[in-house]
Design a protein around this motif. Structure first.
Motif, PDB file in Angstrom:
ATOM      1  N   SER A   1       0.807  -1.223   0.000  1.00  0.00           N
ATOM      2  CA  SER A   1       0.000   0.000   0.000  1.00  0.00           C
ATOM      3  C   SER A   1       0.841   1.275   0.000  1.00  0.00           C
ATOM      4  O   SER A   1       0.303   2.352  -0.236  1.00  0.00           O
ATOM      5  CB  SER A   1      -0.893  -0.009   1.230  1.00  0.00           C
ATOM      6  OG  SER A   1      -0.091  -0.212   2.373  1.00  0.00           O
TER       7      SER A   1
ATOM      8  N   CYS B   1       2.653  -1.006   8.815  1.00  0.00           N
ATOM      9  CA  CYS B   1       1.878   0.042   8.151  1.00  0.00           C
ATOM     10  C   CYS B   1       1.376  -0.454   6.800  1.00  0.00           C
ATOM     11  O   CYS B   1       2.182  -0.729   5.903  1.00  0.00           O
ATOM     12  CB  CYS B   1       2.747   1.280   7.935  1.00  0.00           C
ATOM     13  SG  CYS B   1       3.550   1.863   9.433  1.00  0.00           S
ATOM     14  N   GLY B   2       0.078  -0.593   6.666  1.00  0.00           N
ATOM     15  CA  GLY B   2      -0.479  -1.036   5.388  1.00  0.00           C
ATOM     16  C   GLY B   2      -0.011  -2.417   4.998  1.00  0.00           C
ATOM     17  O   GLY B   2       0.315  -2.676   3.844  1.00  0.00           O
TER      18      GLY B   2
ATOM     19  N   SER C   1      -1.227  -6.462   5.283  1.00  0.00           N
ATOM     20  CA  SER C   1      -2.464  -7.193   5.569  1.00  0.00           C
ATOM     21  C   SER C   1      -2.297  -8.205   6.696  1.00  0.00           C
ATOM     22  O   SER C   1      -3.230  -8.482   7.435  1.00  0.00           O
ATOM     23  CB  SER C   1      -2.974  -7.877   4.305  1.00  0.00           C
ATOM     24  OG  SER C   1      -1.997  -8.767   3.794  1.00  0.00           O
TER      25      SER C   1
ATOM     26  N   ALA D   1      -0.562  -2.172  14.517  1.00  0.00           N
ATOM     27  CA  ALA D   1      -1.020  -2.301  13.132  1.00  0.00           C
ATOM     28  C   ALA D   1      -1.746  -1.034  12.720  1.00  0.00           C
ATOM     29  O   ALA D   1      -2.607  -0.539  13.456  1.00  0.00           O
ATOM     30  CB  ALA D   1      -1.936  -3.502  12.990  1.00  0.00           C
TER      31      ALA D   1
ATOM     32  N   ASN E   1      -3.904   0.183   9.509  1.00  0.00           N
ATOM     33  CA  ASN E   1      -4.493  -0.357   8.283  1.00  0.00           C
ATOM     34  C   ASN E   1      -5.878   0.246   8.086  1.00  0.00           C
ATOM     35  O   ASN E   1      -6.607   0.462   9.057  1.00  0.00           O
ATOM     36  CB  ASN E   1      -4.582  -1.890   8.394  1.00  0.00           C
ATOM     37  CG  ASN E   1      -4.711  -2.561   7.033  1.00  0.00           C
ATOM     38  OD1 ASN E   1      -5.643  -2.276   6.286  1.00  0.00           O
ATOM     39  ND2 ASN E   1      -3.781  -3.453   6.725  1.00  0.00           N
ATOM     40  N   THR E   2      -6.246   0.492   6.826  1.00  0.00           N
ATOM     41  CA  THR E   2      -7.575   1.056   6.551  1.00  0.00           C
ATOM     42  C   THR E   2      -8.681   0.010   6.683  1.00  0.00           C
ATOM     43  O   THR E   2      -9.842   0.359   6.864  1.00  0.00           O
ATOM     44  CB  THR E   2      -7.639   1.626   5.118  1.00  0.00           C
ATOM     45  OG1 THR E   2      -6.967   0.716   4.244  1.00  0.00           O
ATOM     46  CG2 THR E   2      -6.999   2.997   5.027  1.00  0.00           C
ATOM     47  N   ASP E   3      -8.303  -1.269   6.594  1.00  0.00           N
ATOM     48  CA  ASP E   3      -9.307  -2.336   6.608  1.00  0.00           C
ATOM     49  C   ASP E   3      -9.429  -2.918   8.015  1.00  0.00           C
ATOM     50  O   ASP E   3      -8.524  -3.614   8.478  1.00  0.00           O
ATOM     51  CB  ASP E   3      -8.878  -3.419   5.611  1.00  0.00           C
ATOM     52  CG  ASP E   3      -9.789  -4.631   5.650  1.00  0.00           C
ATOM     53  OD1 ASP E   3     -10.835  -4.566   6.347  1.00  0.00           O
ATOM     54  OD2 ASP E   3      -9.457  -5.637   5.006  1.00  0.00           O
TER      55      ASP E   3
ATOM     56  N   ALA F   1      -8.517  -6.591   8.478  1.00  0.00           N
ATOM     57  CA  ALA F   1      -7.191  -7.116   8.085  1.00  0.00           C
ATOM     58  C   ALA F   1      -6.668  -8.050   9.177  1.00  0.00           C
ATOM     59  O   ALA F   1      -6.730  -7.729  10.366  1.00  0.00           O
ATOM     60  CB  ALA F   1      -6.216  -5.967   7.855  1.00  0.00           C
TER      61      ALA F   1
ATOM     62  N   ASP G   1      -5.817   5.711   7.505  1.00  0.00           N
ATOM     63  CA  ASP G   1      -4.998   5.804   6.299  1.00  0.00           C
ATOM     64  C   ASP G   1      -3.577   6.126   6.729  1.00  0.00           C
ATOM     65  O   ASP G   1      -3.320   7.144   7.374  1.00  0.00           O
ATOM     66  CB  ASP G   1      -5.562   6.922   5.404  1.00  0.00           C
ATOM     67  CG  ASP G   1      -4.785   7.055   4.098  1.00  0.00           C
ATOM     68  OD1 ASP G   1      -3.645   6.532   4.016  1.00  0.00           O
ATOM     69  OD2 ASP G   1      -5.312   7.681   3.165  1.00  0.00           O
ATOM     70  N   LEU G   2      -2.661   5.247   6.368  1.00  0.00           N
ATOM     71  CA  LEU G   2      -1.289   5.424   6.846  1.00  0.00           C
ATOM     72  C   LEU G   2      -0.665   6.719   6.337  1.00  0.00           C
ATOM     73  O   LEU G   2       0.197   7.291   6.998  1.00  0.00           O
ATOM     74  CB  LEU G   2      -0.440   4.216   6.448  1.00  0.00           C
ATOM     75  CG  LEU G   2      -0.051   4.041   4.982  1.00  0.00           C
ATOM     76  CD1 LEU G   2       1.304   4.672   4.703  1.00  0.00           C
ATOM     77  CD2 LEU G   2      -0.006   2.575   4.644  1.00  0.00           C
TER      78      LEU G   2
END
Ligand SMILES: Cc1cc2nc3c(=O)[nH]c(=O)nc-3n(C[C@H](O)[C@H](O)[C@H](O)COP(=O)(O)OP(=O)(O)OC[C@H]3O[C@@H](n4cnc5c(N)ncnc54)[C@H](O)[C@@H]3O)c2cc1C
Lengths: 257, 321
Positions: free
Chosen positions: B209, B263-264, B266, B283, B285-287, B290, B303-304
């Motif tokens: 990412s 960062c980013g 999964s 961690a 992560n936007t998800d 994850a 958002d990183l």
């Protein structure tokens, strides 16, 4: 040249690990087996060396139970010429395996160079190449990123910490342990896969190569799964709040910065 | 109590922190702590080893030892181990330690346990545990024979703390390095001044990412505020954002820092294999689903590209206090 590659069969990286009730090892039923990934770089290097030196042969050696023949066949399908399996039980240690491989290689007429992977991804011990080299009284260079071949010797680029690289010269025959980046392993072609299926794999017992159970130096016991992780904290809020709170927790609670 | 011997690793006259960990651990457990120091013109480092708790420093100096080679180290270390007969011979599981110590163990016909992540002394009995299947299992190593046991230990695994400083006794070893089959030619230094991912106390890693090699700049800035190393997922390495030597995971480096910030990333099983033993995992992560969040002590759904620069500012503020 007479080129050798020692390979190991290991559980696939996706394998879900279950511990046996008596904790003596892991449950091998249902495990999908693969050739240890670093061994692919070793095989590729052997094949490229063969292609540069007409009349060379590449012989693949593995120590393990019958199933390890599949790993040898993978190497044959990539283009290796001969396969040798030394039969050894599950749980044999690196000392026994290296002595067995050395015993099998000593039966061959001549050795110019031996390649291995830098480690097998099951136990990650990174010991076999050095044990093998000592058994044969050859020099050994591990974590090899590049090789220049000269008459009777090689110059190796060896990866060390901090992105530094050591240049090491070794006389041949030598044992060289391949790191990712040494080359780009080829895929097996369909005709080679078919040919590999039919190839005879020479099989030795431990006694044939002068090895017995007493060559084992260590045994693994009391297997456990890693302790389960406690559910972590989720840090909510807008970006500024999240960053501030994370920094605070890392300093005050986790005490890591 | 049994004597223990530790290989002190140095590069360019600088001793490794991982060697200090071992010396502190052994000295604190009450063992007579002997340390092997090899190099050329390194005698001045003996006192530093004493400050960590070394009782005796065995010093081997020769031009052939100026640059490490496994063969020359093995020759010196085997001779020393034979004359000293330590109960245990330790080194850090580094590119030097793991290459040389397997040779040493084989020549001594000693049992060998590499990459141990836990050591416990009870008197002279040592329980050593090591990970298998990329950290998906842990087992105890039983040594079957008698004599010296040889072990390498993962960096940051012992959580050692300062032992009582000593004024070490220095014993010079006479070394005979005739007939070597390997020769160290040169060392090409890495381009970065940052610590190595396997040695750093803090590792900050990025994944696919980050989108480009340039994208990693924000991680480097964060790393530099706390002296951290920068790692990467395989996806980031395969995309050419970072060199393979920075890859963390089953087919990369195995790291065990006190703080790991993903960062980013999964959190694929092969990535977890390389960092799950870290003491504290963060961690970003936007998800929220994850898998990396399942192993994280602190999770930030964000958002990183926004959070990392904000965190850099916070770390800078902390440093000022
Ligand atoms: C044999 C084998 C060996 C392997 N060895 C390794 C290994 O050693 N190391 C390794 O890492 N992998 C390894 N892999 C690959 C592994 O399976 C994964 O494919 C890889 O780890 C994924 O990398 P990633 O997390 O960067 O990418 P992805 O899986 O694509 O994940 C990207 C993540 O970034 C998040 N994201 C996207 N944008 C943002 C943003 N702006 N802010 C915050 N988060 C964002 C997404 O939600 C996602 O979770 C191996 C695979 C195999 C088969």
């Amino acid at each position: 040249m007479n080129i050798y590659v020692c390979v190991k069969q290991v559980p696939d990286t996706e394998t879900k690990i279950k511990i046996l009730p008596d904790k003596s090892g892991i449950d091998l039923s249902g495990v999908k087996w693969i050739l240890s990934p670093y061994d692919e770089f070793a095989i590729e290097e052997a094949l490229r060396l063969k292609e540069k030196n007409a009349g060379s042969t590449v012989t693949v050696v593995s120590v393990g139970p019958e199933r390890a023949k599949e790993a040898i066949r993978t190497a044959l399908a990539m283009g290796a010429d001969n396969g040798i399996l030394v039969d050894a039980p599950e749980g044999a240690d690196g000392a026994l395996a290296a002595k067995a491989a050395a015993g099998a290689i000593k039966k061959e007429p001549q050795v110019d160079i031996i390649f291995t992977g830098k480690e097998a991804i099951d136990d990650g011990a990174a010991q076999f190449s050095q044990f093998l080299a000592k058994n044969l009284n050859y020099p050994c260079v591990t974590v090899v990123l590049g090789i220049e071949y000269g008459p009777g010797k090689v110059q190796c680029r060896r990866e060390v910490e901090g992105g530094a690289v050591e240049m090491v010269e070794a006389t041949l025959p030598a044992v060289l342990a391949a790191q990712k980046g040494l080359n780009e392993p080829r895929y097996a072609s369909l005709p080679n896969i078919m040919k590999a299926k039919k190839k005879e794999i020479k099989t030795y017992s431990q006694a044939d190569v002068g090895v017995s159970a007493s060559d084992q130096k260590v045994r693994l016991k009391n297997f456990e799964l890693p302790p389960p992780k406690q559910a972590g904290k989720k840090i909510a809020g807008d970006i500024a709040t999240q960053a501030k709170e994370l920094a605070r927790l890392l300093r005050e609670e986790a005490k890591v910065i | 109590m049994a004597k223990v011997l530790i290989l002190a690793e140095q590069r360019d006259g600088k001793l490794k922190k991982t060697s200090f960990e071992l010396i502190q651990f052994c000295a604190k457990s009450g063992h007579e702590t002997h340390v092997a120091l090899l190099g050329d013109g390194v005698a001045g480092l003996a006192n530093e080893l004493g400050a960590q708790g070394a009782k005796v420093v065995h010093l081997a100096e020769a031009p052939e030892l100026a640059m490490y080679t496994a063969e020359a180290y093995c020759k010196v270390l085997v001779e020393l181990a034979k004359s000293l007969s330590p109960g245990f011979f330790f080194a850090a599981h580094t590119p030097t330690g793991r290459e040389a110590m397997a040779l040493v163990a084989q020549e001594l016909e000693a049992g060998y346990a590499s990459d141990c992540t836990s050591l416990q002394f009870q008197g002279d009995n040592l329980t050593a545990r090591r990970p298998l299947y990329a950290g998906k299992a842990i087992a105890e190593v039983e040594f079957l024979g008698t004599g010296t046991r040889v072990l390498t230990v993962r960096a940051n695994a012992l959580g050692a703390s300062a032992a009582t400083a000593q004024t070490p006794q220095v014993q010079k070893l006479s070394v005979n390095l005739a007939g070597l089959k390997t020769k160290g030619l040169s060392v090409v230094k890495g381009a970065t001044a940052r610590p190595d991912v396997t040695e750093a106390a803090i590792v900050i890693s990025g994944g696919r990412s980050l989108k480009s090699a340039d994208g990693f700049k924000i991680l480097e800035e964060l790393a530099d505020t706390v002296g951290a190393a920068v790692g990467a997922s395989r996806a980031a390495v395969d995309a050419g954002f970072r060199p393979h030597r920075d890859q963390v995971g089953q087919t990369g480096k195995v790291v065990s820092p006190s703080l790991y910030i993903a960062c980013g990333i999964s959190g694929a099983i092969q990535h977890l294999a390389g960092m799950r033993t870290s003491k504290c995992i963060v961690a970003i992560n936007t998800d929220p689903e994850a898998p990396i969040f399942q192993v994280a002590d602190y999770g930030v759904v964000a958002d990183l590209f926004q959070l990392v620069p904000a965190l850099t500012q916070e770390f800078k503020k902390l440093k000022e206090h």
